[in-house]
Design a protein around this motif. Structure first.
Motif, mmCIF file in Angstrom:
data_model
loop_
_atom_site.group_PDB
_atom_site.id
_atom_site.type_symbol
_atom_site.label_atom_id
_atom_site.label_comp_id
_atom_site.label_asym_id
_atom_site.label_seq_id
_atom_site.Cartn_x
_atom_site.Cartn_y
_atom_site.Cartn_z
ATOM 1 N N LYS A 329 0.394 -1.303 -0.073
ATOM 2 C CA LYS A 329 0.118 -0.183 -0.030
ATOM 3 C C LYS A 329 0.895 1.221 -0.335
ATOM 4 C CE LYS A 329 -4.186 -1.656 2.588
ATOM 5 N NZ LYS A 329 -5.010 -1.355 2.783
ATOM 6 N N GLU A 330 1.479 0.762 0.876
ATOM 7 C CA GLU A 330 2.677 2.968 1.209
ATOM 8 C C GLU A 330 3.292 2.493 -0.819
ATOM 9 O OE1 GLU A 330 5.608 1.760 4.321
ATOM 10 O OE2 GLU A 330 6.986 3.456 3.216
ATOM 11 N N LEU A 333 1.129 4.190 -2.979
ATOM 12 C CA LEU A 333 0.456 5.716 -2.360
ATOM 13 C C LEU A 333 1.426 6.464 -2.296
ATOM 14 C CD1 LEU A 333 -1.067 7.747 -0.582
ATOM 15 C CD2 LEU A 333 0.630 6.641 1.859
ATOM 16 N N MET A 334 2.544 5.931 -2.643
ATOM 17 C CA MET A 334 3.800 6.428 -3.314
ATOM 18 C C MET A 334 4.325 7.088 -4.468
ATOM 19 S SD MET A 334 7.282 6.150 -0.612
ATOM 20 C CE MET A 334 7.563 4.545 -0.597
ATOM 21 N N LYS A 335 3.351 5.664 -5.073
ATOM 22 C CA LYS A 335 3.410 5.953 -6.666
ATOM 23 C C LYS A 335 2.321 7.154 -6.661
ATOM 24 C CE LYS A 335 5.328 2.930 -9.164
ATOM 25 N NZ LYS A 335 5.469 1.457 -10.223
ATOM 26 N N SER A 336 1.090 6.754 -6.340
ATOM 27 C CA SER A 336 0.578 7.822 -6.659
ATOM 28 C C SER A 336 0.651 9.344 -6.192
ATOM 29 C CB SER A 336 -1.266 7.072 -6.190
ATOM 30 O OG SER A 336 -1.481 7.189 -4.924
ATOM 31 N N MET A 337 1.588 9.593 -5.380
ATOM 32 C CA MET A 337 2.154 10.593 -5.573
ATOM 33 C C MET A 337 2.876 10.702 -5.960
ATOM 34 S SD MET A 337 1.771 11.171 -1.677
ATOM 35 C CE MET A 337 0.346 10.887 -0.828
ATOM 36 N N GLY A 338 3.197 10.173 -7.409
ATOM 37 C CA GLY A 338 4.279 10.784 -7.724
ATOM 38 C C GLY A 338 5.921 9.956 -7.903
ATOM 39 N N MET A 339 5.757 8.964 -7.125
ATOM 40 C CA MET A 339 7.617 8.961 -6.625
ATOM 41 C C MET A 339 7.493 7.483 -7.897
ATOM 42 S SD MET A 339 9.063 8.001 -3.683
ATOM 43 C CE MET A 339 10.264 6.532 -3.589
ATOM 44 N N PRO A 426 -0.014 1.443 -8.694
ATOM 45 C CA PRO A 426 -0.520 1.634 -7.756
ATOM 46 C C PRO A 426 -1.661 1.348 -7.661
ATOM 47 C CG PRO A 426 -0.102 3.205 -9.609
ATOM 48 C CD PRO A 426 1.167 2.315 -10.027
ATOM 49 N N ALA A 429 -1.973 -1.520 -5.375
ATOM 50 C CA ALA A 429 -1.627 -1.613 -3.663
ATOM 51 C C ALA A 429 -2.398 -0.859 -3.487
ATOM 52 C CB ALA A 429 -0.282 -0.162 -4.365
ATOM 53 N N LEU A 430 -3.194 -0.005 -4.042
ATOM 54 C CA LEU A 430 -4.920 0.847 -4.048
ATOM 55 C C LEU A 430 -5.827 -0.253 -3.020
ATOM 56 C CD1 LEU A 430 -4.370 4.358 -5.810
ATOM 57 C CD2 LEU A 430 -3.855 4.149 -3.558
#
Ligand code: ATP
Ligand code: MG
Lengths: 433, 230
Positions: A329-330, A333-339, A426, A429-430
């Motif tokens: 999930k983490e 989350l980071m990928k959905s925030m553009g990492m 992502p 993950a979500l």
């Protein structure tokens, strides 16, 4: 994400599952510890060997023996034709073996060689006993020390090879048995050496104690050391009355070569002597065998260290795979925030490298710490007679090399979990529960 | 970007999950256009494709066919780097499950998008505290995220979504896990952001919430029903 932040995040993530991190580091620790200790022993001993080279003889010494033909008397091989002009050495045969000796003729041939100086026969002697001030007789092994050899002396001086009188260098273990009060008292003292002539008569000769020698691991000579005069005198007694062709037989000869000889010239010289039927060896040729044995032992021990590290590498892979799974999930989350995937990869491989870093730093540190204790115990115990021998040595390059190598291994172990993390979608993950 | 270019536009989106026998069409030709500053509610029965649509609009997922345009630009075949940058700088996300690092502090969670963007530590802190003030969570800045109540967690997530001054906030069931009073507070927070010009795309089952939006898109079996003016 900045590299520095990736580093901090990775370091922080290691603390999230402390038990798992600690166990993984422990596995790396064990591998590193083993590897460092075995390499430390290797380094310690070769260091010692280098320093012991002085005992063995100078670098410009060449030891020459007759080549030993592979004619075995038990093999049923057809006998070789006798050729008086080709026969360079005389042969001494024992049960099942034959040993070729050097003759005065050989010495003359060697003296003619422009690259060899001070060709000297090696007088092998077999005295019967040695007797000191307390008049007890002890069995004696004695041998001529090569000229130029720098013996590791506790007191006294090096044997004088140009002196006319007989000199000996006593091993430290002889001092008390022979009845000398201590090392210094022995120097300058007199000992008596008994030797049997070919007639069966036992004669005694006196010799002066030139020095007392530290016990050594490696040496070209054994037992009591003799100067040239003593060795030659004993040799003459031992062969007195024998016909010339039996008396003048030498196991080896020594010669000096130019200490600055190039390795090409040295190879050429050795080849030349080999072609003439001799077996030439420099000091490092001879010592090389000892070193090869030590290296061989180190390699075997390193195998254990490497196997432990291999197991540790799987530990790293397992730890990180679990972390990737747990942090699905983490990561999402980071990928959905553009990492980016490459940064995620970097994050997880940094974690792996940090595991390697901690394991290897702790492992090498513990190895150095225990080596200090081992060295102290050893030099007060079973290595008491070898002061100057540190069983373990850790050159900084060795330690740095081990740490770097283990971090690299840990990084490689982290590649597959890190790739898996980087590829996480992502959305998966979500939606992951 | 001129004012009448829609901030988000979808053209003939289809999404088929699985292949062959197991192929399932979750979206079956969805077209829509969202103007900057609008608030949109996507409603419909469970399994009708709302989340799927939202994920594709937010560039988190790719459609099987069709195109998504952000500010007039087709992002369907854009490079991952551009999409990462788009989500990092211009989109904010609020999910039904809060998605946070439970062991980290509230502040650390809130500044994660800035950290990913490579913003320096000092500016991260200032902006993080600012965002926490906006959701009235300043006093919890150094608390562990896990120690927050459900409503506080969702406020944390909203602070995180607005910290990069996004153009659009996507929210999937933002009140689904909250009691109705807390849910109301979260709604108020979202609509106050909308008032400040942030476009809202909210997936919800909640009738009240959908009524507060400018427009409401009804989904059924992967298709949009004709829009009825609110
Ligand atoms: N990865 C997937 N593989 C196969 N089918 C999927 C996948 N993701 C979603 N679906 C299916 O697509 C359909 C739409 O899913 P989606 O999550 O968009 O529904 P939703 O409208 O958000 O439902 P809810 O209100 O329950 O969240 C569902 O039938 C779901 O089972
Ligand atoms: Mg959904």
């Amino acid at each position: 994400m900045k590299l520095f932040d990736i580093f901090l995040t990775a370091a922080g993530n290691l603390g999230r599952n402390k038990t798992r991190t600690a166990l993984t580091i422990l596995a790396i620790f064990i591998g590193t510890f083993t590897l460092t200790l075995t390499n430390g022993v290797g380094a310690g001993i070769s260091d010692y060997i280098d320093r012991q080279l002085g005992n063995v003889g100078p670098k410009d010494l060449l030891i020459i023996q007759a080549q030993q033909e592979s004619q075995s008397f038990s093999s049923g091989e057809a006998p070789k034709r006798y050729n008086p002009s080709k026969q360079k050495a005389s042969t001494v045969a024992g049960p099942g073996v034959a040993f070729n000796m050097l003759t005065p003729n050989d010495l003359a041939i060697l003296e003619e060689d422009p690259d060899l100086a001070e060709v000297q026969p090696y007088f092998s002697v077999a005295p019967d006993y040695i007797e000191g001030p307390n008049n007890h007789k002890y069995q004696l092994q004695a041998s001529l020390y090569p000229r130029g050899a720098k013996l590791d002396l506790l007191s006294g001086s090096q044997p004088d090879h140009s002196a006319k009188d007989y000199q000996v260098v006593l091993p430290v273990s002889f001092v008390n048995s022979l009845g000398f009060a201590d090392n210094d008292a022995a120097v300058g003292g007199r000992v008596m050496i008994g030797i049997t002539k070919p007639t069966g008569e036992v004669v005694e000769v006196y010799a002066e104690v030139a020095g007392v020698q530290q016990k050594t691991l490696i040496s070209l000579a054994t037992g009591v050391g003799l100067n040239t005069a003593a060795a030659q005198g004993l040799f003459n007694l031992q062969t007195e009355g024998l016909p010339e062709n039996l008396a003048k037989r030498y196991a080896a000869a020594s010669a000096h070569i130019d200490p600055n000889i190039s390795s090409d010239d040295l190879t050429a010289l050795k080849q030349r002597l080999t072609n003439k039927g001799y077996l030439p060896q420099t000091v490092s040729d001879r010592i090389g065998i000892v070193r090869q044995v030590v290296d061989g032992i180190v390699v075997v021990f390193n195998m254990f260290g490497l196997i432990a590290l291999l197991a540790a590498a799987f530990g790293i892979i397992n730890t990180l795979l679990m972390a990737v799974q747990e942090r699905t999930k983490e990561i999402g989350l980071m990928k959905s925030m553009g990492m980016s995937g490459s940064r995620i990869f970097l994050l997880f491989s940094t974690e792996a490298a940090l595991l390697g870093f901690w394991g290897s730093v702790l492992g090498t540190g513990a190895a150095i710490g225990s080596a200090m204790i081992i060295n102290r115990i050893a030099s007060n115990g079973f290595l008491k007679d070898f002061p100057g021998l540190d069983l373990l040595a850790f050159p900084i390059t060795l330690i740095a090399g081990i740490i770097a190598a283990i971090i690299a291994v840990a990084f490689l172990a982290g590649v597959s979990p890190a790739v898996r993390a980087a590829r996480k979608n992502p959305i998966d993950a979500l939606r992951y529960e | 970007m001129s004012n009448n270019t829609p901030i988000l536009e979808a053209r003939g989106l289809t999404k088929i999950y699985g292949t062959g026998e197991f192929a399932f069409p979750a979206l079956r030709g969805v077209s829509l256009s969202i103007a900057s500053g609008e608030s949109i509610a996507i409603v419909g029965k469970s399994g009708s494709g709302k989340s799927t649509l939202m994920h594709i609009l937010a560039s988190l997922d790719k459609p099987t066919n069709g195109a998504v345009l952000v500010g007039g630009r087709d992002i369907t075949r854009a490079k991952p780097r551009l999409l990462d940058n788009l989500r990092n700088k211009h989109f904010g996300f609020v999910f039904q499950q809060f998605f946070m690092n439970a062991d980290n502090t509230v502040l650390e969670n809130v500044i994660l998008p800035l950290k990913i963007a490579g913003v320096g530590a000092r500016e991260r802190r200032t902006r993080g505290l600012e965002a926490l003030r906006a959701v009235e969570l300043l006093d919890k800045a150094n608390a562990r995220a896990n120690h927050l109540s459900g409503g506080q967690k969702q406020r944390l997530v909203i602070a995180r979504a607005l910290i990069n001054n996004p153009l659009v906030i996507f929210a999937d069931e933002p009140t689904g896990n909250l009691d109705s009073a807390t849910g109301r507070l979260i709604e108020d927070l979202l609509f106050s952001l909308n008032q400040q010009g942030i476009t809202l795309v909210i997936v919800t089952h909640d009738e009240d919430l959908s009524r507060r939006c400018h427009r409401r898109l009804d989904m059924r079996d992967g298709q949009l029903l004709p829009e009825v003016a609110q």
